[in-house]
Write a protein that holds these residues in place. Structure first.
Motif, mmCIF file in Angstrom:
data_model
loop_
_atom_site.group_PDB
_atom_site.id
_atom_site.type_symbol
_atom_site.label_atom_id
_atom_site.label_comp_id
_atom_site.label_asym_id
_atom_site.label_seq_id
_atom_site.Cartn_x
_atom_site.Cartn_y
_atom_site.Cartn_z
ATOM 1 N N GLN A 1 19.307 45.727 -51.579
ATOM 2 C CA GLN A 1 18.338 46.777 -51.894
ATOM 3 C C GLN A 1 16.992 46.497 -51.239
ATOM 4 O OE1 GLN A 1 18.395 46.744 -56.152
ATOM 5 N NE2 GLN A 1 20.144 48.124 -56.289
ATOM 6 N N ARG A 2 16.580 45.246 -51.247
ATOM 7 C CA ARG A 2 15.315 44.899 -50.580
ATOM 8 C C ARG A 2 15.406 45.131 -49.086
ATOM 9 N NH1 ARG A 2 12.903 39.331 -51.978
ATOM 10 N NH2 ARG A 2 11.412 40.166 -50.498
ATOM 11 N N TYR A 3 16.553 44.802 -48.484
ATOM 12 C CA TYR A 3 16.749 45.008 -47.055
ATOM 13 C C TYR A 3 16.686 46.502 -46.718
ATOM 14 C CZ TYR A 3 19.239 45.393 -42.618
ATOM 15 O OH TYR A 3 19.596 45.718 -41.336
ATOM 16 N N ILE A 4 17.384 47.321 -47.495
ATOM 17 C CA ILE A 4 17.389 48.764 -47.243
ATOM 18 C C ILE A 4 15.985 49.334 -47.426
ATOM 19 C CG2 ILE A 4 18.261 50.991 -48.081
ATOM 20 C CD1 ILE A 4 20.864 49.468 -48.825
ATOM 21 N N ARG A 5 15.281 48.879 -48.449
ATOM 22 C CA ARG A 5 13.915 49.369 -48.676
ATOM 23 C C ARG A 5 13.003 48.973 -47.525
ATOM 24 N NH1 ARG A 5 9.039 48.242 -51.486
ATOM 25 N NH2 ARG A 5 8.242 50.168 -52.400
ATOM 26 N N SER A 6 13.181 47.770 -47.002
ATOM 27 C CA SER A 6 12.389 47.310 -45.865
ATOM 28 C C SER A 6 12.652 48.188 -44.635
ATOM 29 C CB SER A 6 12.718 45.855 -45.562
ATOM 30 O OG SER A 6 12.122 45.446 -44.364
ATOM 31 N N ILE A 7 13.917 48.462 -44.365
ATOM 32 C CA ILE A 7 14.271 49.333 -43.235
ATOM 33 C C ILE A 7 13.669 50.715 -43.444
ATOM 34 C CG2 ILE A 7 16.197 50.472 -42.058
ATOM 35 C CD1 ILE A 7 16.049 47.545 -41.382
ATOM 36 N N PHE A 8 13.773 51.225 -44.672
ATOM 37 C CA PHE A 8 13.230 52.542 -44.996
ATOM 38 C C PHE A 8 11.730 52.587 -44.726
ATOM 39 C CE2 PHE A 8 10.946 54.661 -48.533
ATOM 40 C CZ PHE A 8 11.130 55.975 -48.136
ATOM 41 N N LEU B 1 24.461 51.726 -43.245
ATOM 42 C CA LEU B 1 24.951 52.373 -44.464
ATOM 43 C C LEU B 1 25.827 53.555 -44.093
ATOM 44 C CD1 LEU B 1 21.583 52.670 -46.422
ATOM 45 C CD2 LEU B 1 23.394 51.042 -46.859
ATOM 46 N N SER B 2 26.630 53.987 -45.042
ATOM 47 C CA SER B 2 27.355 55.237 -44.848
ATOM 48 C C SER B 2 26.355 56.378 -45.014
ATOM 49 C CB SER B 2 28.483 55.365 -45.864
ATOM 50 O OG SER B 2 27.955 55.605 -47.141
ATOM 51 N N PRO B 3 26.629 57.543 -44.443
ATOM 52 C CA PRO B 3 25.708 58.671 -44.622
ATOM 53 C C PRO B 3 25.494 59.033 -46.098
ATOM 54 C CG PRO B 3 27.232 59.140 -42.835
ATOM 55 C CD PRO B 3 27.686 57.864 -43.473
ATOM 56 N N GLN B 4 26.531 58.884 -46.914
ATOM 57 C CA GLN B 4 26.396 59.197 -48.338
ATOM 58 C C GLN B 4 25.441 58.221 -49.029
ATOM 59 O OE1 GLN B 4 29.405 58.719 -46.830
ATOM 60 N NE2 GLN B 4 30.102 60.832 -46.677
ATOM 61 N N GLU B 5 25.570 56.925 -48.694
ATOM 62 C CA GLU B 5 24.671 55.933 -49.276
ATOM 63 C C GLU B 5 23.236 56.166 -48.836
ATOM 64 O OE1 GLU B 5 27.077 51.784 -49.771
ATOM 65 O OE2 GLU B 5 26.803 52.494 -47.717
ATOM 66 N N ALA B 6 23.051 56.477 -47.551
ATOM 67 C CA ALA B 6 21.708 56.733 -47.032
ATOM 68 C C ALA B 6 21.097 57.957 -47.698
ATOM 69 C CB ALA B 6 21.753 56.913 -45.518
ATOM 70 N N LYS B 7 21.888 59.018 -47.865
ATOM 71 C CA LYS B 7 21.378 60.235 -48.505
ATOM 72 C C LYS B 7 21.012 59.954 -49.963
ATOM 73 C CE LYS B 7 22.255 65.140 -49.154
ATOM 74 N NZ LYS B 7 20.941 65.276 -49.674
ATOM 75 N N ALA B 8 21.847 59.201 -50.660
ATOM 76 C CA ALA B 8 21.546 58.869 -52.061
ATOM 77 C C ALA B 8 20.257 58.052 -52.152
ATOM 78 C CB ALA B 8 22.712 58.100 -52.682
ATOM 79 N N PHE B 9 20.083 57.090 -51.251
ATOM 80 C CA PHE B 9 18.857 56.293 -51.256
ATOM 81 C C PHE B 9 17.648 57.174 -50.978
ATOM 82 C CE2 PHE B 9 15.490 53.938 -49.226
ATOM 83 C CZ PHE B 9 15.344 52.853 -50.069
ATOM 84 N N LEU B 10 17.755 58.050 -49.973
ATOM 85 C CA LEU B 10 16.631 58.911 -49.628
ATOM 86 C C LEU B 10 16.330 59.925 -50.730
ATOM 87 C CD1 LEU B 10 17.254 59.395 -45.821
ATOM 88 C CD2 LEU B 10 15.360 58.185 -46.901
ATOM 89 N N ASP B 11 17.349 60.393 -51.423
ATOM 90 C CA ASP B 11 17.117 61.297 -52.558
ATOM 91 C C ASP B 11 16.312 60.584 -53.649
ATOM 92 O OD1 ASP B 11 18.401 63.476 -51.429
ATOM 93 O OD2 ASP B 11 20.320 63.063 -52.416
ATOM 94 N N ARG B 12 16.685 59.345 -53.956
ATOM 95 C CA ARG B 12 15.943 58.575 -54.965
ATOM 96 C C ARG B 12 14.513 58.311 -54.501
ATOM 97 N NH1 ARG B 12 20.793 55.759 -55.087
ATOM 98 N NH2 ARG B 12 19.882 54.047 -53.895
#
Length: 135
Positions: A72-79, A101-112
Motif C-alpha cells: 500500500q505504501r508503494y502504490i501510494r508513493s507511485i500515485f 496493478l491490474s486495471p481493476q485494482e488501480a481503479k479501486a485505488f483511484l476511486d478511494r
C-alpha cells in the motif's frame, strides 16, 4: 506459505492428542494407569504442537499484514509521483502500469483516493477514466 501449511498441520495434530485425553477419560474400561499415561502423553505432545502451530499461524498473519502495508505504501508513493508529474491528471492505465496493478485494482485505488482528496473523475471517449487531483 510454509508457515501456514505447518500451522495447518500442527494445530489439528495437537487437537487430536488433547482429544485422546478426553476419549480415554470417558472410557469406563480404562484403568487409572492408562488414563494417567494418556493424559501425560496427550499434554506433552498436544500442547507444544498447538503452541508452535499457533505461533506459526500468528507469524504468517503478521508477515502478511506487513507485506500488504508495504504494498500500500508503494502504490501510494507511485500515485503521488504520478500526481506530481502529470500535474494532477492521473489515468487508471498510468497507475496500473507504473505500480504493476491490474486495471481493476488501480481503479479501486483511484476511486478511494478521489473520495479522500475530493478529486473529480471523467471518462473520455476512448473509455479511459481520468482523475483530476488538486493538491
Amino acid at each position: 506459505m510454509f508457515k501456514l501449511i505447518a500451522a495447518g498441520f500442527l494445530i489439528p495434530l495437537g487437537s487430536v492428542f488433547l482429544l485422546a485425553i478426553a476419549t480415554e477419560f470417558t472410557n469406563p474400561a480404562a484403568s487409572s494407569d492408562s488414563r494417567m499415561a494418556t493424559a501425560v502423553g496427550g499434554l506433552i505432545l498436544g500442547i507444544p504442537a498447538i503452541g508452535v502451530g499457533g505461533w506459526l499461524a500468528w507469524d504468517w498473519y503478521r508477515d502478511r499484514r506487513r507485506e500488504l502495508y508495504r504494498r500500500q505504501r508503494y502504490i501510494r508513493s507511485i500515485f503521488l509521483h504520478l500526481v506530481r508529474d502529470k500535474k494532477g491528471l492521473v489515468a487508471v492505465k498510468d497507475l496500473a502500469r507504473s505500480a504493476n496493478l491490474s486495471p481493476q485494482e488501480a481503479k479501486a485505488f483511484l476511486d478511494r483516493a478521489a473520495r479522500k482528496y475530493n478529486a473529480t473523475s471523467q471518462q473520455l471517449v476512448d473509455g479511459e477514466t481520468y482523475y483530476q487531483f488538486n493538491f
